[in-house]
Design a protein around this motif. Sequence first.
Motif, PDB file in Angstrom:
ATOM      1  N   PHE A  28     187.274  81.910  76.701  1.00  0.00           N
ATOM      2  CA  PHE A  28     185.616  81.715  76.694  1.00  0.00           C
ATOM      3  C   PHE A  28     184.934  82.727  75.649  1.00  0.00           C
ATOM      4  O   PHE A  28     184.187  82.426  74.938  1.00  0.00           O
ATOM      5  CB  PHE A  28     184.996  81.563  78.026  1.00  0.00           C
ATOM      6  N   SER A  29     185.454  83.939  75.988  1.00  0.00           N
ATOM      7  CA  SER A  29     184.715  85.046  75.284  1.00  0.00           C
ATOM      8  C   SER A  29     184.859  85.038  73.726  1.00  0.00           C
ATOM      9  O   SER A  29     184.387  85.656  72.960  1.00  0.00           O
ATOM     10  CB  SER A  29     185.108  86.368  76.063  1.00  0.00           C
ATOM     11  N   SER A  30     185.807  84.349  73.426  1.00  0.00           N
ATOM     12  CA  SER A  30     186.270  84.279  71.833  1.00  0.00           C
ATOM     13  C   SER A  30     185.366  83.235  71.073  1.00  0.00           C
ATOM     14  O   SER A  30     185.600  83.291  69.818  1.00  0.00           O
ATOM     15  CB  SER A  30     187.709  83.639  71.594  1.00  0.00           C
ATOM     16  N   TYR A  31     184.449  82.341  71.825  1.00  0.00           N
ATOM     17  CA  TYR A  31     183.699  81.619  71.257  1.00  0.00           C
ATOM     18  C   TYR A  31     182.093  81.837  71.068  1.00  0.00           C
ATOM     19  O   TYR A  31     181.972  82.313  72.076  1.00  0.00           O
ATOM     20  CB  TYR A  31     183.758  80.235  71.877  1.00  0.00           C
ATOM     21  N   ALA A  32     181.442  81.485  70.168  1.00  0.00           N
ATOM     22  CA  ALA A  32     180.023  81.365  70.032  1.00  0.00           C
ATOM     23  C   ALA A  32     179.758  80.118  70.860  1.00  0.00           C
ATOM     24  O   ALA A  32     180.444  79.188  70.629  1.00  0.00           O
ATOM     25  CB  ALA A  32     179.424  81.430  68.692  1.00  0.00           C
ATOM     26  N   MET A  33     178.511  80.179  71.339  1.00  0.00           N
ATOM     27  CA  MET A  33     178.314  78.980  72.179  1.00  0.00           C
ATOM     28  C   MET A  33     176.673  78.174  71.839  1.00  0.00           C
ATOM     29  O   MET A  33     175.952  79.149  71.286  1.00  0.00           O
ATOM     30  CB  MET A  33     178.161  79.407  73.767  1.00  0.00           C
ATOM     31  N   GLY A  34     176.705  77.190  72.038  1.00  0.00           N
ATOM     32  CA  GLY A  34     175.268  76.548  71.590  1.00  0.00           C
ATOM     33  C   GLY A  34     175.267  75.460  72.548  1.00  0.00           C
ATOM     34  O   GLY A  34     175.700  74.873  73.063  1.00  0.00           O
ATOM     35  N   TRP A  35     173.720  75.115  72.415  1.00  0.00           N
ATOM     36  CA  TRP A  35     173.102  73.970  73.005  1.00  0.00           C
ATOM     37  C   TRP A  35     172.526  72.975  72.059  1.00  0.00           C
ATOM     38  O   TRP A  35     171.735  73.525  71.199  1.00  0.00           O
ATOM     39  CB  TRP A  35     172.256  74.267  74.216  1.00  0.00           C
ATOM     40  N   ALA A  49     171.428  79.214  70.404  1.00  0.00           N
ATOM     41  CA  ALA A  49     172.867  79.608  70.470  1.00  0.00           C
ATOM     42  C   ALA A  49     172.905  80.853  70.667  1.00  0.00           C
ATOM     43  O   ALA A  49     171.862  81.633  70.788  1.00  0.00           O
ATOM     44  CB  ALA A  49     173.410  79.411  68.835  1.00  0.00           C
ATOM     45  N   ILE A  50     174.054  81.402  71.176  1.00  0.00           N
ATOM     46  CA  ILE A  50     174.474  82.872  71.401  1.00  0.00           C
ATOM     47  C   ILE A  50     175.734  83.166  71.053  1.00  0.00           C
ATOM     48  O   ILE A  50     176.762  82.336  71.096  1.00  0.00           O
ATOM     49  CB  ILE A  50     174.253  83.042  73.115  1.00  0.00           C
ATOM     50  N   SER A  51     175.609  84.438  70.739  1.00  0.00           N
ATOM     51  CA  SER A  51     176.947  84.995  69.874  1.00  0.00           C
ATOM     52  C   SER A  51     177.872  85.436  71.207  1.00  0.00           C
ATOM     53  O   SER A  51     177.768  85.190  72.438  1.00  0.00           O
ATOM     54  CB  SER A  51     176.518  86.155  69.277  1.00  0.00           C
ATOM     55  N   VAL A 100     184.391  82.005  65.886  1.00  0.00           N
ATOM     56  CA  VAL A 100     183.800  82.847  65.134  1.00  0.00           C
ATOM     57  C   VAL A 100     184.687  84.066  64.925  1.00  0.00           C
ATOM     58  O   VAL A 100     185.655  84.434  65.697  1.00  0.00           O
ATOM     59  CB  VAL A 100     182.740  83.410  65.702  1.00  0.00           C
ATOM     60  N   SER A 101     184.370  84.822  63.860  1.00  0.00           N
ATOM     61  CA  SER A 101     185.382  85.876  63.377  1.00  0.00           C
ATOM     62  C   SER A 101     184.819  87.082  63.839  1.00  0.00           C
ATOM     63  O   SER A 101     185.630  88.227  63.659  1.00  0.00           O
ATOM     64  CB  SER A 101     185.697  85.935  61.915  1.00  0.00           C
ATOM     65  N   ASN A 102     183.602  87.262  64.295  1.00  0.00           N
ATOM     66  CA  ASN A 102     183.126  88.494  64.701  1.00  0.00           C
ATOM     67  C   ASN A 102     182.335  88.216  66.075  1.00  0.00           C
ATOM     68  O   ASN A 102     182.032  86.857  66.548  1.00  0.00           O
ATOM     69  CB  ASN A 102     182.253  88.977  63.679  1.00  0.00           C
ATOM     70  N   THR A 103     181.723  89.314  66.577  1.00  0.00           N
ATOM     71  CA  THR A 103     181.325  89.147  68.074  1.00  0.00           C
ATOM     72  C   THR A 103     179.629  88.723  67.979  1.00  0.00           C
ATOM     73  O   THR A 103     179.038  88.409  68.880  1.00  0.00           O
ATOM     74  CB  THR A 103     181.258  90.576  68.777  1.00  0.00           C
ATOM     75  N   ILE A 104     178.913  88.945  66.766  1.00  0.00           N
ATOM     76  CA  ILE A 104     177.683  88.618  66.609  1.00  0.00           C
ATOM     77  C   ILE A 104     177.306  87.516  65.957  1.00  0.00           C
ATOM     78  O   ILE A 104     175.722  87.233  65.865  1.00  0.00           O
ATOM     79  CB  ILE A 104     176.771  89.886  65.771  1.00  0.00           C
ATOM     80  N   ALA A 105     178.043  86.617  65.279  1.00  0.00           N
ATOM     81  CA  ALA A 105     177.825  85.339  64.542  1.00  0.00           C
ATOM     82  C   ALA A 105     177.337  84.354  65.721  1.00  0.00           C
ATOM     83  O   ALA A 105     177.647  84.257  66.832  1.00  0.00           O
ATOM     84  CB  ALA A 105     178.797  84.802  64.069  1.00  0.00           C
TER      85      ALA A 105
END
Length: 126
Positions: A28-35, A49-51, A100-105
Amino acid sequence: VQLQASGGGLVQAGGSLRLSCADSGRIFSSYAMGWFRQAPGKEREFVAAISRNSGSKYYADSVKGRFTISRDNVKNTVDLQMNSLRPEDTAVYSCAAGTVSNTIAVYTAPTRYQYWGQGTQVTVSS
């Protein structure tokens, strides 16, 4: 990734609801999440959305200041706290996960999300 959203319901204008989306996957922590939300007769609309590391959050102008997105990478959940609800917030709300490729996208486009949960209905009465 298997996403399961919950928490929808019927609420009066001005009220609050908290939506939750649980992921049964292991990364789960590998994904950016959105509503996102979709009202009858309208196109799907970005909500929030949250990074990966919660360092970045982004909101649609229509919900800014009223909705708050958060995530728990231990519990594999992403929540959407919705306050001061309005009738125009009525829609089916869905959560989504995007690689995502990074933690803040963070992403606002639905096409950037590969996994979607089933929706949960939110109805706000006037």
